[in-house]
Motif scaffolding. Sequence first.
Motif, mmCIF file in Angstrom:
data_model
loop_
_atom_site.group_PDB
_atom_site.id
_atom_site.type_symbol
_atom_site.label_atom_id
_atom_site.label_comp_id
_atom_site.label_asym_id
_atom_site.label_seq_id
_atom_site.Cartn_x
_atom_site.Cartn_y
_atom_site.Cartn_z
ATOM 1 N N TYR A 13 -2.782 1.047 -8.495
ATOM 2 C CA TYR A 13 -4.236 0.997 -8.637
ATOM 3 C C TYR A 13 -4.872 1.950 -7.635
ATOM 4 C CZ TYR A 13 -3.358 -3.270 -11.265
ATOM 5 O OH TYR A 13 -2.913 -4.173 -12.190
ATOM 6 N N ASN A 14 -5.985 2.592 -8.046
ATOM 7 C CA ASN A 14 -6.704 3.474 -7.132
ATOM 8 C C ASN A 14 -7.772 2.690 -6.378
ATOM 9 O OD1 ASN A 14 -8.733 3.122 -9.013
ATOM 10 N ND2 ASN A 14 -8.705 5.219 -9.754
ATOM 11 N N TYR A 62 15.320 2.134 -6.060
ATOM 12 C CA TYR A 62 14.393 3.120 -6.619
ATOM 13 C C TYR A 62 13.619 3.755 -5.471
ATOM 14 C CZ TYR A 62 15.048 0.705 -11.091
ATOM 15 O OH TYR A 62 15.584 0.144 -12.224
ATOM 16 N N LEU A 63 13.296 5.030 -5.627
ATOM 17 C CA LEU A 63 12.424 5.747 -4.705
ATOM 18 C C LEU A 63 11.277 6.302 -5.525
ATOM 19 C CD1 LEU A 63 11.873 6.785 -1.840
ATOM 20 C CD2 LEU A 63 13.107 8.857 -2.463
ATOM 21 N N VAL A 64 10.065 5.845 -5.216
ATOM 22 C CA VAL A 64 8.904 6.232 -5.985
ATOM 23 C C VAL A 64 8.011 7.082 -5.104
ATOM 24 C CG1 VAL A 64 6.898 5.377 -7.292
ATOM 25 C CG2 VAL A 64 9.021 4.069 -7.275
ATOM 26 N N SER A 65 7.523 8.191 -5.682
ATOM 27 C CA SER A 65 6.635 9.097 -4.968
ATOM 28 C C SER A 65 5.290 9.178 -5.669
ATOM 29 C CB SER A 65 7.265 10.506 -4.890
ATOM 30 O OG SER A 65 6.348 11.411 -4.349
ATOM 31 N N GLU A 66 4.278 9.539 -4.910
ATOM 32 C CA GLU A 66 2.942 9.695 -5.468
ATOM 33 C C GLU A 66 2.879 10.859 -6.456
ATOM 34 O OE1 GLU A 66 -1.283 11.302 -3.782
ATOM 35 O OE2 GLU A 66 -0.001 10.152 -2.452
ATOM 36 N N ARG A 67 3.701 11.870 -6.265
ATOM 37 C CA ARG A 67 3.657 13.076 -7.101
ATOM 38 C C ARG A 67 4.328 12.906 -8.414
ATOM 39 N NH1 ARG A 67 4.898 17.395 -2.368
ATOM 40 N NH2 ARG A 67 3.864 16.184 -0.814
ATOM 41 N N ALA A 112 0.847 -1.190 0.000
ATOM 42 C CA ALA A 112 0.000 0.000 0.000
ATOM 43 C C ALA A 112 0.879 1.236 0.000
ATOM 44 C CB ALA A 112 -0.896 0.003 1.230
ATOM 45 N N LEU A 113 0.505 2.197 -0.819
ATOM 46 C CA LEU A 113 1.235 3.459 -0.920
ATOM 47 C C LEU A 113 0.217 4.575 -0.796
ATOM 48 C CD1 LEU A 113 3.812 5.094 -1.547
ATOM 49 C CD2 LEU A 113 3.254 4.851 -3.947
ATOM 50 N N ASP A 114 0.142 5.190 0.387
ATOM 51 C CA ASP A 114 -0.807 6.262 0.676
ATOM 52 C C ASP A 114 -2.217 5.790 0.348
ATOM 53 O OD1 ASP A 114 -1.490 8.722 1.671
ATOM 54 O OD2 ASP A 114 -1.210 9.769 -0.226
ATOM 55 N N LYS A 115 -2.834 6.285 -0.719
ATOM 56 C CA LYS A 115 -4.191 5.871 -1.068
ATOM 57 C C LYS A 115 -4.229 4.950 -2.284
ATOM 58 C CE LYS A 115 -4.683 10.310 -3.311
ATOM 59 N NZ LYS A 115 -5.228 11.627 -3.192
ATOM 60 N N TYR A 116 -3.103 4.355 -2.621
ATOM 61 C CA TYR A 116 -3.005 3.479 -3.777
ATOM 62 C C TYR A 116 -2.511 2.096 -3.357
ATOM 63 C CZ TYR A 116 -3.141 7.985 -6.095
ATOM 64 O OH TYR A 116 -3.498 9.228 -6.494
ATOM 65 N N ILE A 117 -2.713 1.141 -4.242
ATOM 66 C CA ILE A 117 -2.177 -0.208 -4.062
ATOM 67 C C ILE A 117 -1.155 -0.420 -5.166
ATOM 68 C CG2 ILE A 117 -2.695 -2.667 -4.184
ATOM 69 C CD1 ILE A 117 -5.389 -2.047 -2.953
ATOM 70 N N GLY A 118 0.018 -0.898 -4.775
ATOM 71 C CA GLY A 118 1.073 -1.158 -5.741
ATOM 72 C C GLY A 118 1.329 -2.645 -5.867
ATOM 73 N N SER A 170 6.522 4.539 3.249
ATOM 74 C CA SER A 170 6.335 5.550 4.285
ATOM 75 C C SER A 170 5.499 6.677 3.691
ATOM 76 C CB SER A 170 7.677 6.079 4.783
ATOM 77 O OG SER A 170 7.466 7.099 5.736
ATOM 78 N N GLY A 171 4.231 6.727 4.084
ATOM 79 C CA GLY A 171 3.350 7.760 3.564
ATOM 80 C C GLY A 171 3.180 7.652 2.076
ATOM 81 N N GLU A 172 3.633 8.662 1.334
ATOM 82 C CA GLU A 172 3.477 8.661 -0.115
ATOM 83 C C GLU A 172 4.734 8.212 -0.851
ATOM 84 O OE1 GLU A 172 4.415 13.285 -1.151
ATOM 85 O OE2 GLU A 172 2.398 12.785 -0.525
ATOM 86 N N TYR A 173 5.702 7.636 -0.138
ATOM 87 C CA TYR A 173 6.955 7.183 -0.751
ATOM 88 C C TYR A 173 7.101 5.676 -0.581
ATOM 89 C CZ TYR A 173 8.207 12.104 -0.628
ATOM 90 O OH TYR A 173 8.214 13.459 -0.802
#
Length: 132
Positions: free
Chosen positions: A90-91, A127-132, A74-80, A112-115
């Motif tokens: 996915y939303n 790799y470091l992936v962000s929601e933005r 889980a990544l913030d409000k998404y599923i990876g 961690s949160g959105e990362y």
Amino acid sequence: MKILKFKGKMPLRNKIIIAFIILIAIAIGTIIVLYSTNEDIRNWINVNVLGKEVTEEDVATIKIDSDKSQFIFALDKYIGILCNGKLDFYNSYGSNIHELDIAISNPVLSTSGEYVAIAEKNGQKAYLVSER
């Protein structure tokens, strides 16, 4: 200073209104307690009073192939989902909103949160992936 005297008599209409308010407060309190503690009553209230009914057709789903090695997080409000070098996001409706190519064969994930940090176990890539 003038002292007001209380006559001691309350009109019958006021007594009825106060009794009605007290009964409604007790009924609402009882319903809240029963709703929060008893699952059968909660289900009955959800279906018959509130009109909440979740069916299989209403629920968002994401197809997952159990034969492949997949890493789900889980990544913030998404599923990876990381599978075969491809990272899909996915939303909440189960729609694929973004796709990244990540060349990692044996990943280690941390969110961690959105990362999300994705690194190769005993490897050189990260790799470091962000929601933005």
